[in-house]
Design a protein around this motif. Structure first.
Motif, PDB file in Angstrom:
ATOM      1  N   VAL A 101       0.864  -1.177   0.000  1.00  0.00           N
ATOM      2  CA  VAL A 101       0.000   0.000   0.000  1.00  0.00           C
ATOM      3  C   VAL A 101       0.901   1.228   0.000  1.00  0.00           C
ATOM      4  CG1 VAL A 101      -1.731   1.294   1.289  1.00  0.00           C
ATOM      5  CG2 VAL A 101      -1.809  -1.205   1.263  1.00  0.00           C
ATOM      6  N   THR A 102       0.645   2.146  -0.918  1.00  0.00           N
ATOM      7  CA  THR A 102       1.392   3.404  -0.967  1.00  0.00           C
ATOM      8  C   THR A 102       0.408   4.563  -1.045  1.00  0.00           C
ATOM      9  OG1 THR A 102       1.569   3.383  -3.379  1.00  0.00           O
ATOM     10  CG2 THR A 102       3.336   2.296  -2.149  1.00  0.00           C
ATOM     11  N   LEU A 103       0.928   5.770  -0.989  1.00  0.00           N
ATOM     12  CA  LEU A 103       0.105   6.965  -1.111  1.00  0.00           C
ATOM     13  C   LEU A 103       0.216   7.520  -2.530  1.00  0.00           C
ATOM     14  CD1 LEU A 103       0.872   8.780   2.267  1.00  0.00           C
ATOM     15  CD2 LEU A 103      -1.078   7.312   1.701  1.00  0.00           C
ATOM     16  N   ALA A 104      -0.928   7.822  -3.133  1.00  0.00           N
ATOM     17  CA  ALA A 104      -0.948   8.410  -4.474  1.00  0.00           C
ATOM     18  C   ALA A 104      -0.750   9.924  -4.384  1.00  0.00           C
ATOM     19  CB  ALA A 104      -2.278   8.084  -5.163  1.00  0.00           C
ATOM     20  N   ASP A 105      -0.549  10.562  -5.520  1.00  0.00           N
ATOM     21  CA  ASP A 105      -0.373  12.025  -5.537  1.00  0.00           C
ATOM     22  C   ASP A 105      -1.707  12.754  -5.406  1.00  0.00           C
ATOM     23  OD1 ASP A 105       2.373  11.745  -5.851  1.00  0.00           O
ATOM     24  OD2 ASP A 105       2.233  11.719  -8.049  1.00  0.00           O
ATOM     25  N   GLN A 106      -2.805  12.112  -5.821  1.00  0.00           N
ATOM     26  CA  GLN A 106      -4.118  12.758  -5.735  1.00  0.00           C
ATOM     27  C   GLN A 106      -4.584  12.798  -4.272  1.00  0.00           C
ATOM     28  OE1 GLN A 106      -3.571   9.975  -7.539  1.00  0.00           O
ATOM     29  NE2 GLN A 106      -3.331  10.815  -9.601  1.00  0.00           N
ATOM     30  N   VAL A 107      -5.436  13.783  -3.986  1.00  0.00           N
ATOM     31  CA  VAL A 107      -5.996  13.914  -2.637  1.00  0.00           C
ATOM     32  C   VAL A 107      -7.513  13.793  -2.706  1.00  0.00           C
ATOM     33  CG1 VAL A 107      -4.090  15.344  -1.813  1.00  0.00           C
ATOM     34  CG2 VAL A 107      -6.131  16.430  -2.799  1.00  0.00           C
ATOM     35  N   ASP A 108      -8.123  13.442  -1.582  1.00  0.00           N
ATOM     36  CA  ASP A 108      -9.581  13.334  -1.522  1.00  0.00           C
ATOM     37  C   ASP A 108     -10.183  14.654  -1.041  1.00  0.00           C
ATOM     38  OD1 ASP A 108      -9.182  13.441   1.220  1.00  0.00           O
ATOM     39  OD2 ASP A 108      -9.580  11.306   1.546  1.00  0.00           O
ATOM     40  N   GLU A 109     -11.495  14.655  -0.760  1.00  0.00           N
ATOM     41  CA  GLU A 109     -12.172  15.908  -0.399  1.00  0.00           C
ATOM     42  C   GLU A 109     -11.745  16.450   0.957  1.00  0.00           C
ATOM     43  OE1 GLU A 109     -15.215  12.532   0.294  1.00  0.00           O
ATOM     44  OE2 GLU A 109     -13.506  12.993  -1.006  1.00  0.00           O
ATOM     45  N   LEU A 110     -11.072  15.616   1.763  1.00  0.00           N
ATOM     46  CA  LEU A 110     -10.567  16.075   3.057  1.00  0.00           C
ATOM     47  C   LEU A 110      -9.116  16.526   2.969  1.00  0.00           C
ATOM     48  CD1 LEU A 110     -12.085  13.367   5.439  1.00  0.00           C
ATOM     49  CD2 LEU A 110     -12.949  15.671   4.975  1.00  0.00           C
ATOM     50  N   GLY A 111      -8.550  16.473   1.757  1.00  0.00           N
ATOM     51  CA  GLY A 111      -7.158  16.869   1.599  1.00  0.00           C
ATOM     52  C   GLY A 111      -6.171  15.767   1.918  1.00  0.00           C
ATOM     53  N   MET A 112      -6.652  14.565   2.141  1.00  0.00           N
ATOM     54  CA  MET A 112      -5.783  13.431   2.428  1.00  0.00           C
ATOM     55  C   MET A 112      -5.353  12.763   1.125  1.00  0.00           C
ATOM     56  SD  MET A 112      -7.954  11.746   5.578  1.00  0.00           S
ATOM     57  CE  MET A 112      -6.832  10.348   5.702  1.00  0.00           C
ATOM     58  N   ARG A 113      -4.094  12.341   1.053  1.00  0.00           N
ATOM     59  CA  ARG A 113      -3.627  11.650  -0.142  1.00  0.00           C
ATOM     60  C   ARG A 113      -4.352  10.319  -0.290  1.00  0.00           C
ATOM     61  NH1 ARG A 113       2.814  11.518  -0.151  1.00  0.00           N
ATOM     62  NH2 ARG A 113       2.381  10.392  -2.109  1.00  0.00           N
ATOM     63  N   ARG A 114      -4.779  10.032  -1.510  1.00  0.00           N
ATOM     64  CA  ARG A 114      -5.478   8.790  -1.782  1.00  0.00           C
ATOM     65  C   ARG A 114      -4.499   7.618  -1.722  1.00  0.00           C
ATOM     66  NH1 ARG A 114     -10.628   9.433  -3.401  1.00  0.00           N
ATOM     67  NH2 ARG A 114     -11.268  11.480  -4.168  1.00  0.00           N
ATOM     68  N   VAL A 115      -5.067   6.420  -1.686  1.00  0.00           N
ATOM     69  CA  VAL A 115      -4.258   5.219  -1.548  1.00  0.00           C
ATOM     70  C   VAL A 115      -4.026   4.580  -2.912  1.00  0.00           C
ATOM     71  CG1 VAL A 115      -6.170   3.616  -1.217  1.00  0.00           C
ATOM     72  CG2 VAL A 115      -3.979   3.154  -0.140  1.00  0.00           C
ATOM     73  N   ALA A 116      -2.875   3.950  -3.063  1.00  0.00           N
ATOM     74  CA  ALA A 116      -2.570   3.140  -4.252  1.00  0.00           C
ATOM     75  C   ALA A 116      -2.164   1.770  -3.755  1.00  0.00           C
ATOM     76  CB  ALA A 116      -1.443   3.777  -5.064  1.00  0.00           C
ATOM     77  N   VAL A 117      -2.737   0.732  -4.372  1.00  0.00           N
ATOM     78  CA  VAL A 117      -2.475  -0.641  -3.949  1.00  0.00           C
ATOM     79  C   VAL A 117      -1.740  -1.374  -5.057  1.00  0.00           C
ATOM     80  CG1 VAL A 117      -3.508  -2.833  -3.232  1.00  0.00           C
ATOM     81  CG2 VAL A 117      -4.501  -0.682  -2.463  1.00  0.00           C
ATOM     82  N   HIS A 118      -0.614  -1.968  -4.734  1.00  0.00           N
ATOM     83  CA  HIS A 118       0.174  -2.775  -5.666  1.00  0.00           C
ATOM     84  C   HIS A 118       0.101  -4.213  -5.175  1.00  0.00           C
ATOM     85  CE1 HIS A 118       1.958   0.987  -7.201  1.00  0.00           C
ATOM     86  NE2 HIS A 118       1.919   1.343  -5.940  1.00  0.00           N
ATOM     87  N   TRP A 119      -0.587  -5.086  -5.966  1.00  0.00           N
ATOM     88  CA  TRP A 119      -0.810  -6.473  -5.530  1.00  0.00           C
ATOM     89  C   TRP A 119      -0.587  -7.396  -6.697  1.00  0.00           C
ATOM     90  CZ3 TRP A 119      -5.309  -9.897  -6.136  1.00  0.00           C
ATOM     91  CH2 TRP A 119      -5.231 -11.024  -5.321  1.00  0.00           C
TER      92      TRP A 119
END
Length: 205
Positions: free
Chosen positions: A187-205
């Motif tokens: 699990v890593t953090l993506a560059d995009q953010v959500d409506e709360l300003g938190m970085r979205r998640v990226a999953v590598h599986w």
């Protein structure tokens, strides 16, 4: 149960403060100890909760996301934070045709949601330790679900006519497997953010 029953029970307690419509955005830490949980709401509200103990119950991916987003926590966590993601691969390709008595007598045991009297009962076949070791499996089990397809029933009747063997039950078999903790499943953090300003998640599986 999570929307109604549990919140209602918590609201009745004098020793619990329940905060709703609040998402924990970061954790503050000092010396390897969490010192506060910062939260935000969609309406723009924010605050911090301080306690002697913190329990993260966000689920596998969101727990990792929160820890990775918390710089002071992530710095102390080491290189395995977010790594070793283990899913449950499921093989749905198997169909079992059997007239075995064990499968025929208690069909509710193998229903998707059990019987009306026992709504959460479902069939599962465990595999022995020697079998797992021989095939070098981490763990595995089988789930059985009754098939109710008209075309399949016609085929079974035809086969029964050819062979003289009754095929009274057909089951879809799900093989549930486990994974080894591989570093590249993560699990890593993506560059995009959500409506709360938190970085979205990226999953590598």
């Amino acid at each position: 149960i999570f929307r109604d029953a549990i919140p209602a029970e918590l609201r009745r307690r004098d020793d619990v403060t329940l905060i709703t419509n609040a998402t924990v955005s970061t954790l503050a830490a000092s010396g390897g100890v969490v010192t506060g949980a910062q939260w935000r709401s969609r309406s723009g509200g924010q605050g911090i909760v301080r306690a002697t103990r913190y329990v993260l119950a966000c689920g596998t991916i969101e727990n990792a996301r929160l820890l990775l987003a918390s710089a002071t926590v992530a710095a102390d966590a080491g290189s395995w934070l977010g790594r070793g993601l283990m899913e449950h691969p499921i093989d749905r390709s198997l169909i079992l045709h059997s007239n075995h008595r064990a499968l025929r007598d208690e069909r509710g045991r193998y229903a998707a949601f059990g019987t009306r009297e026992r709504p959460h009962l479902a069939g599962r076949i465990g595999l022995s330790d020697p079998f797992l070791r021989w095939h070098r499996l981490w763990n595995a089990s089988l789930r059985l679900f009754r098939k109710r397809e008209r075309r399949l029933k016609r085929i079974c009747r035809t086969v029964s006519g050819w062979t003289g063997v009754s095929m009274t039950a057909s089951w879809r078999v799900f093989a549930d497997l486990e994974q080894a903790p591989h570093r590249d499943n993560r699990v890593t953090l993506a560059d995009q953010v959500d409506e709360l300003g938190m970085r979205r998640v990226a999953v590598h599986w």
